[in-house]
Design a protein around this motif. Structure first.
Motif, PDB file in Angstrom:
ATOM      1  N   THR A 232      26.260  -5.899   6.613  1.00  0.00           N
ATOM      2  CA  THR A 232      26.655  -4.847   7.695  1.00  0.00           C
ATOM      3  C   THR A 232      25.570  -4.305   8.860  1.00  0.00           C
ATOM      4  OG1 THR A 232      26.278  -2.899   6.436  1.00  0.00           O
ATOM      5  CG2 THR A 232      28.300  -4.535   5.982  1.00  0.00           C
ATOM      6  N   ALA A 233      26.261  -3.765   9.825  1.00  0.00           N
ATOM      7  CA  ALA A 233      25.244  -2.753  10.800  1.00  0.00           C
ATOM      8  C   ALA A 233      25.901  -2.048  11.694  1.00  0.00           C
ATOM      9  CB  ALA A 233      24.539  -3.958  11.817  1.00  0.00           C
ATOM     10  N   MET A 234      25.455  -0.885  11.887  1.00  0.00           N
ATOM     11  CA  MET A 234      25.985   0.049  12.968  1.00  0.00           C
ATOM     12  C   MET A 234      25.004   0.477  13.893  1.00  0.00           C
ATOM     13  SD  MET A 234      28.616   2.758  10.917  1.00  0.00           S
ATOM     14  CE  MET A 234      27.825   3.055   9.283  1.00  0.00           C
ATOM     15  N   ARG A 235      25.227   0.780  15.025  1.00  0.00           N
ATOM     16  CA  ARG A 235      24.438   1.193  16.158  1.00  0.00           C
ATOM     17  C   ARG A 235      25.305   1.880  17.080  1.00  0.00           C
ATOM     18  NH1 ARG A 235      21.437  -0.816  12.864  1.00  0.00           N
ATOM     19  NH2 ARG A 235      19.684  -2.050  13.144  1.00  0.00           N
ATOM     20  N   SER A 236      24.489   2.836  17.614  1.00  0.00           N
ATOM     21  CA  SER A 236      25.012   3.907  18.485  1.00  0.00           C
ATOM     22  C   SER A 236      24.006   4.184  19.682  1.00  0.00           C
ATOM     23  CB  SER A 236      25.425   5.488  18.042  1.00  0.00           C
ATOM     24  OG  SER A 236      26.232   5.043  16.692  1.00  0.00           O
ATOM     25  N   GLU A 237      24.409   4.398  20.667  1.00  0.00           N
ATOM     26  CA  GLU A 237      23.600   4.712  21.864  1.00  0.00           C
ATOM     27  C   GLU A 237      24.258   5.773  22.826  1.00  0.00           C
ATOM     28  OE1 GLU A 237      23.050   1.135  23.703  1.00  0.00           O
ATOM     29  OE2 GLU A 237      24.097   1.493  25.696  1.00  0.00           O
ATOM     30  N   LEU A 238      23.318   6.381  23.467  1.00  0.00           N
ATOM     31  CA  LEU A 238      23.982   7.378  24.591  1.00  0.00           C
ATOM     32  C   LEU A 238      24.904   6.865  25.516  1.00  0.00           C
ATOM     33  CD1 LEU A 238      20.553   8.878  25.727  1.00  0.00           C
ATOM     34  CD2 LEU A 238      22.241   9.963  23.974  1.00  0.00           C
ATOM     35  N   GLY A 239      26.078   7.503  25.819  1.00  0.00           N
ATOM     36  CA  GLY A 239      27.248   7.150  26.404  1.00  0.00           C
ATOM     37  C   GLY A 239      26.968   7.146  28.021  1.00  0.00           C
ATOM     38  N   GLN A 362      33.869  -7.161  14.045  1.00  0.00           N
ATOM     39  CA  GLN A 362      33.296  -6.569  15.085  1.00  0.00           C
ATOM     40  C   GLN A 362      34.104  -5.413  15.602  1.00  0.00           C
ATOM     41  OE1 GLN A 362      34.065  -6.341  18.376  1.00  0.00           O
ATOM     42  NE2 GLN A 362      32.226  -5.864  19.678  1.00  0.00           N
ATOM     43  N   ALA A 363      33.566  -4.261  15.567  1.00  0.00           N
ATOM     44  CA  ALA A 363      34.468  -3.156  16.442  1.00  0.00           C
ATOM     45  C   ALA A 363      33.536  -2.311  17.184  1.00  0.00           C
ATOM     46  CB  ALA A 363      35.128  -2.302  15.163  1.00  0.00           C
ATOM     47  N   TYR A 364      34.090  -1.457  18.265  1.00  0.00           N
ATOM     48  CA  TYR A 364      33.238  -0.936  19.143  1.00  0.00           C
ATOM     49  C   TYR A 364      34.056   0.433  19.558  1.00  0.00           C
ATOM     50  CZ  TYR A 364      35.447  -1.924  23.716  1.00  0.00           C
ATOM     51  OH  TYR A 364      36.167  -2.135  24.941  1.00  0.00           O
ATOM     52  N   GLY A 365      33.384   1.228  20.143  1.00  0.00           N
ATOM     53  CA  GLY A 365      34.137   2.528  20.419  1.00  0.00           C
ATOM     54  C   GLY A 365      33.135   3.298  21.449  1.00  0.00           C
ATOM     55  N   GLY A 366      33.920   4.503  21.868  1.00  0.00           N
ATOM     56  CA  GLY A 366      33.284   5.500  22.822  1.00  0.00           C
ATOM     57  C   GLY A 366      33.195   4.712  24.224  1.00  0.00           C
ATOM     58  N   ALA A 367      32.251   4.915  24.956  1.00  0.00           N
ATOM     59  CA  ALA A 367      32.053   4.503  26.098  1.00  0.00           C
ATOM     60  C   ALA A 367      31.264   2.970  26.113  1.00  0.00           C
ATOM     61  CB  ALA A 367      31.145   5.231  27.137  1.00  0.00           C
ATOM     62  N   ALA A 368      31.946   2.246  25.123  1.00  0.00           N
ATOM     63  CA  ALA A 368      30.962   1.146  25.006  1.00  0.00           C
ATOM     64  C   ALA A 368      29.918   1.431  24.146  1.00  0.00           C
ATOM     65  CB  ALA A 368      31.084   0.091  25.793  1.00  0.00           C
TER      66      ALA A 368
ATOM     67  N   GLU C  68      23.434  13.057  22.315  1.00  0.00           N
ATOM     68  CA  GLU C  68      22.576  13.353  23.180  1.00  0.00           C
ATOM     69  C   GLU C  68      21.417  14.397  22.581  1.00  0.00           C
ATOM     70  OE1 GLU C  68      24.262  15.036  26.808  1.00  0.00           O
ATOM     71  OE2 GLU C  68      25.290  12.849  27.278  1.00  0.00           O
ATOM     72  N   ALA C  69      21.888  15.170  21.519  1.00  0.00           N
ATOM     73  CA  ALA C  69      20.756  16.028  20.944  1.00  0.00           C
ATOM     74  C   ALA C  69      19.745  15.229  20.399  1.00  0.00           C
ATOM     75  CB  ALA C  69      21.528  16.977  20.113  1.00  0.00           C
ATOM     76  N   VAL C  70      20.543  14.073  19.851  1.00  0.00           N
ATOM     77  CA  VAL C  70      19.594  13.026  18.825  1.00  0.00           C
ATOM     78  C   VAL C  70      18.799  12.299  19.675  1.00  0.00           C
ATOM     79  CG1 VAL C  70      19.673  11.355  16.896  1.00  0.00           C
ATOM     80  CG2 VAL C  70      21.489  13.095  17.143  1.00  0.00           C
ATOM     81  N   GLY C  71      19.125  11.903  20.793  1.00  0.00           N
ATOM     82  CA  GLY C  71      18.198  11.069  21.841  1.00  0.00           C
ATOM     83  C   GLY C  71      18.468   9.674  21.456  1.00  0.00           C
ATOM     84  N   ALA C  72      19.814   9.060  21.453  1.00  0.00           N
ATOM     85  CA  ALA C  72      20.084   8.028  20.900  1.00  0.00           C
ATOM     86  C   ALA C  72      19.695   6.719  21.704  1.00  0.00           C
ATOM     87  CB  ALA C  72      21.704   7.931  20.600  1.00  0.00           C
ATOM     88  N   TRP C  73      18.656   6.837  22.400  1.00  0.00           N
ATOM     89  CA  TRP C  73      18.090   5.754  23.164  1.00  0.00           C
ATOM     90  C   TRP C  73      16.540   5.566  22.787  1.00  0.00           C
ATOM     91  CZ3 TRP C  73      20.303   2.083  25.547  1.00  0.00           C
ATOM     92  CH2 TRP C  73      19.397   1.184  26.059  1.00  0.00           C
ATOM     93  N   PRO C  74      16.109   4.440  22.425  1.00  0.00           N
ATOM     94  CA  PRO C  74      16.722   3.340  22.254  1.00  0.00           C
ATOM     95  C   PRO C  74      17.851   3.642  21.387  1.00  0.00           C
ATOM     96  CG  PRO C  74      14.627   2.800  22.332  1.00  0.00           C
ATOM     97  CD  PRO C  74      14.653   4.143  22.294  1.00  0.00           C
ATOM     98  N   PRO C  75      19.025   2.570  20.939  1.00  0.00           N
ATOM     99  CA  PRO C  75      20.035   2.823  20.131  1.00  0.00           C
ATOM    100  C   PRO C  75      19.620   3.223  18.612  1.00  0.00           C
ATOM    101  CG  PRO C  75      20.313   0.631  21.432  1.00  0.00           C
ATOM    102  CD  PRO C  75      18.962   1.349  21.772  1.00  0.00           C
ATOM    103  N   ILE C  76      20.310   3.710  18.146  1.00  0.00           N
ATOM    104  CA  ILE C  76      20.152   4.315  16.524  1.00  0.00           C
ATOM    105  C   ILE C  76      21.157   3.717  15.827  1.00  0.00           C
ATOM    106  CG2 ILE C  76      18.860   6.257  17.242  1.00  0.00           C
ATOM    107  CD1 ILE C  76      21.044   7.848  16.756  1.00  0.00           C
TER     108      ILE C  76
END
Lengths: 387, 188, 352
Positions: A232-239, A362-368, C68-76
């Motif tokens: 399994t894996a989860m990743r998030s990034e700034l939108g 696979q699933a995705y969400g938010g602003a991709a 944004e407060a975590v600074g999720a970049w690069p991805p976390i």
């Protein structure tokens, strides 16, 4: 410490525009009861519950795990409520599998749902204001960029729409049943968010999905074949920040790398028998095929055009009909994960891919920007067995 | 919250299966200091952004922090941005009807990359142009409301790149397009 | 056996009646401070879990901007629960149990001031039978207090004494919203808000945030000479319909306390989510905490109640109290749902 986790029960509701025959608790119980029946377990066998759904304002119920605790048989047990935007159904399944894999609980029930007809998601997304565009308005420019970058012909999106609707006819739970839809009809349907046509977008559905997960020793006593969680894996990034590439989000690239590496997959196209990918708008099939490095840049449309993502093709995608045919938002991600598991259990019915032993959800969400993925197998060494 | 249960099924022969229940919640939020600065500047016909010295990225409206470099940004990092730029992406929306939706005809929403220091405004209205003539690379300029008609009512902590109340939208300048290929990787 | 996990960093914002900053803006320095206390770089964090609530801020997907407060970049690697940050900490603790990662961040944040909690919280109740009645938290807590008073297990004076003690203790707490010396007789002379609740029996609804950094044993010892160990953590929910519960008891707290091992050793202090004065009695009874246990030295939620961070703040306050030397073994408690429907209990222990 990590141990094996098996999916021994899977249930889903009939997905429909409006399930006015059941209440919210009735909807989740319908899916959960089917999962328990599949596992031949009862509510009292369950140690913990993990519930997922998209934003609470969609139905007007805040923290619904509280009022649904009774219906989910959770009284006296731990219950968690996950919310990671559109990827939530996938994340919820992963959180549930973690409870088994780390030895916290021996039998976990996980449920995800959305009852869109009891609220108004378009209103919820717009914050009650005029000029709201829905999710399609956010994603449309990115699809436009993808098409421009890859030179994909205009009929590829419509082809995906037709393929998924055709697949849905083989899935009795699917919402849309459009056996005769043609590419021409898709292209002539109203343009909702240029380049997205009406027939290239997902419906708005009521529905729920549930799974029962358990440990290796208990799985061996299960009446039907289990699916094994291989990774399994989860990743998030700034939108949103200048320079972000939402067309090929880095979180999607890294999440896929992580989930394949952990499963021992080195050549996804060859080693994965079937995929269930979150495609709410048709162009997201080629976008994720490339965005998760399943194929190289500019190659996805060719794979699709050649029919390789059909059932019976080289790399079947969304044999269930996918999100394009049923979209109970909070459950849509879990349906991808559950359909992947059904395939390796050989229990996908008419939309079964013959001999599938390794499947990708696979699933995705938010602003991709939110990604959840898993690889499941018919055995714990299903990937290695492919040589 | 006001309670106005309404029986949805009008035919009294039919069993009632759904009841509409309208809820009304009111939220009142203080506009944060940096957005107040931004709104005041808009009233003066200026678009304010904030630039991160570490990442070099420009944020409009300013946020008080750079989420990429994770540093706090202050008054020193404010920068006045240009009111003209280039369309880098767009969509044309056929409005979905829902309670409160007032749009009925297709409308365009575009991303505008401002000239000079930069700054990207998303979801902008394009004026004086049939929607089917909009294209990536088109040069546009802000159409400011007359100062006496400007209002800060639409500006809040959550208004994602909004210039509503000060700028009506953006219109083509008529200058030659910038080659669209330059913007393939500038989706925002 | 679970892997040993310790708290190596924590931070809180003040509890504000109304912050003029956005949730991300006040969360930003809290996360930075917790990371700084742990002595790590944000990129060292292997897993992040957040807790927040869309309805509080009145925005769908409100939690997304908190990235944004975590600074999720690069991805976390990250997840979110629509629950108090204490449950986010539980999920982070579970993630560390895999044994393949060693640092996790959990946080909770909420901005209650834009809305009216008395209108919003009824939406937590059964949507068909209770929400339309406007079942608000004060009324439900009042029913619970009434049942407890009628059973003779508490008096209104004892309730006022809890309020006075919390406010007095909060004088030393820089994060508290309400503090001061109170005369119990004067408190009792004030009118009922919702009988038997007077103003001092009710919590503020604050804006605020809390963050905690967790580490596996080796990493924790390398980072800190005084880590606070999580010896047990468990959580339970009970029946939703208040009419079907004995509101004088909290069996879910008792079960979670048993699961977390509260009774496995002497407890020196406890930080409990006592948002209504009478609940201190219910919770201390459910956890079997005797008279010698120091309860809510911080002043507790009656003086600082940042919704969605209140529970995690109990963990941070207990860790702080242990490191300050107020005790060696502590219980931290979080709650969700009205009144006390869902409860989490965590047992913390100092190194020395």
């Amino acid at each position: 410490m990590s141990q094996a986790c098996a999916i021994v029960g899977i249930g889903q509701t009939k997905h429909k525009k409006r399930r006015d025959d059941v209440s919210l608790p009735g909807l989740v119980r319908e899916a959960a009861q089917r999962a328990l029946d599949d596992a031949e377990l009862t509510w009292t066998d369950i140690d913990a519950v993990v519930l997922g759904k998209a934003p609470d304002p969609f139905e007007g119920v805040m923290m619904p795990e509280l009022s649904m605790a009774d219906a989910l048989g959770a009284a006296g047990k731990p219950i968690l409520r996950v919310h990671t935007a559109g990827s939530v159904g996938g994340s919820t399944a992963i959180v549930a599998s973690n409870l088994v894999r780390t030895g916290q609980h021996r039998r976990v029930l996980t449920v995800a749902y959305e009852k869109q007809a009891e609220g108004n998601a378009q209103w919820g997304l717009a914050g009650g204001k005029s000029g709201g565009m829905g999710a399609g308005g956010i994603f449309a420019p990115w699809m436009r960029s993808f098409i421009a970058r890859t030179g994909s012909p205009a009929h590829i999106g419509p082809m995906v729409a037709v393929k998924d609707r055709r697949n849905a006819v083989k899935n009795p739970y699917a919402h849309l049943q459009m056996p005769d839809l043609t590419i021409e009809e898709v292209m002539e349907s109203p343009m909702l968010w240029d380049p997205i046509h009406w027939h290239e977008s997902c419906p708005s559905s009521d529905g729920a999905c549930a799974m029962v997960m358990t440990t290796e020793d208990l799985a061996s006593a299960s009446p039907r074949p289990p699916a094994w969680v291989l990774s399994t894996a989860m990743r998030s990034e700034l939108g949103m920040f200048p320079g972000r590439d939402p067309v090929r989000p880095q979180a999607g690239v890294e999440c896929a790398q992580a989930v394949f590496e952990a499963a021992g997959i080195t050549d996804p196209l060859e080693q994965i028998d079937v995929s269930e990918i979150y495609v709410p708008f048709s162009w997201y099939e080629p976008m994720w095929l490339e965005g998760h490095d399943l194929v190289g840049h500019g190659e996805a449309w060719k794979l699709i055009e050649s029919g390789d993502t059909d059932i019976g093709g080289r790399f079947p995608v969304n044999p269930s009909g996918g999100v394009l045919s049923s979209n109970p938002i909070g459950a849509s991600g879990m349906l991808r994960f559950a359909e992947a598991a059904l395939q390796v259990r050989g229990m996908a019915g008419e939309h079964q891919v013959d001999g599938a032993t390794v499947a990708y959800g696979q699933a995705y969400g938010g602003a991709a920007q939110y990604f959840a993925m898993w690889v499941v197998g018919s055995t714990l060494d299903a990937v290695a067995a492919k040589g | 919250m006001s309670e106005q249960p309404v029986v949805a099924a009008s035919d009294s022969e039919q069993p009632v299966v759904m009841m509409d229940y309208f809820m009304h919640l009111e939220y009142r939020e203080v506009v944060c200091p940096i957005v107040r600065r931004y709104a005041d500047a808009l009233m003066d016909g200026k678009i304010l952004g904030q630039i991160s010295p570490t990442s070099g990225l420009v944020y409009v409206p300013p946020r008080s922090y750079c989420p990429v470099s994770c540093e706090w940004l202050g008054e020193d990092h404010l920068v006045e941005l240009e009111d003209h730029g280039v369309v880098t992406n767009f969509t044309i929306v056929t409005p979905v009807q829902y309670y409160g939706q007032e749009e009925t005809e297709p409308f365009a929403k575009a991303s505008v990359l401002l000239d000079g220091p930069g700054g990207m405004l998303g979801l902008q209205d394009i004026l004086d142009l049939p929607v089917d003539e909009l294209r990536v690379g088109m040069r546009v300029e802000a159409v400011w409301l007359p100062p006496e008609e400007r209002t800060k009512d639409e500006i809040g902590n959550r208004s994602w790149g909004s210039v509503d109340g000060a700028i009506r939208g953006w219109r083509p300048t008529g200058e030659p397009d910038v080659p669209a290929e330059q913007f393939l990787d500038k989706v925002y | 056996m679970p892997i040993d996990i310790a708290i190596v960093g924590y931070a809180q914002s003040p509890s504000w009646e109304r912050s003029e900053l956005t949730e991300v803006q006040f969360l930003f320095p809290v996360i930075a401070e917790a990371i700084a206390m742990a002595g790590i770089d944000r990129r060292d964090i292997d897993f992040t879990c957040a807790g927040s609530c869309d309805y509080l801020s009145g925005q769908t997907f409100a939690f997304v901007s908190n990235l944004e407060a975590v600074g999720a970049w690069p991805p976390i690697s990250e997840s979110h629960v629509e629950m108090d940050g204490a449950w986010a900490m539980y999920e982070a603790w579970v993630a560390l149990q895999h044994g393949d990662i060693d640092l996790a961040l959990a946080f909770g944040s909420g901005k209650s001031s834009p809305g009216d909690p008395m209108q919003i919280y009824p939406l937590q109740m059964d949507p068909y039978t209770l929400t339309p009645l406007g079942a608000d938290p004060t009324s439900l807590a009042a029913l619970q207090a009434r049942a407890l008073l009628d059973s003779g297990r508490i008096t209104e004076r004892e309730m006022a004494e809890v309020a006075a003690r919390n406010r007095r203790d909060a004088v030393a707490n820089p994060y508290a919203q309400i503090s001061g010396e109170e005369d119990v007789d004067a408190l009792l002379a004030s009118p009922y808000v919702t009988a038997p609740m007077r103003d001092h029996d009710l919590p503020p609804f604050s804006d605020g945030a809390c963050a905690v950094i967790l580490a596996t044993a080796d990493r924790a010892r390398a980072l800190s000479d005084n880590p606070v160990w999580i010896r047990g953590i468990d959580h339970r929910i009970e029946i939703h319909q208040p009419g079907m519960r004995d509101l004088r008891e909290s069996p879910s707290t008792a079960a979670a306390g048993k699961g977390a091992g509260v009774a496995d050793g002497p407890v020196d202090l406890a930080e409990l989510s006592v948002a209504y004065t009478h609940q201190e009695r219910i919770l201390t009874d459910a956890l079997g905490l005797g008279a010698g246990v120091k309860v809510n030295l911080s002043g507790g939620p009656l003086t600082a109640n940042p919704m969605m961070a209140t529970g995690l703040s109990r963990v941070a306050e207990a860790a702080r109290a242990i490191q300050r030397g107020d005790g060696r073994r502590a219980v931290a408690h979080a709650t969700s749902g009205q009144p006390l429907q869902q409860n989490l209990v965590c047992v913390l222990e100092g190194e020395r």
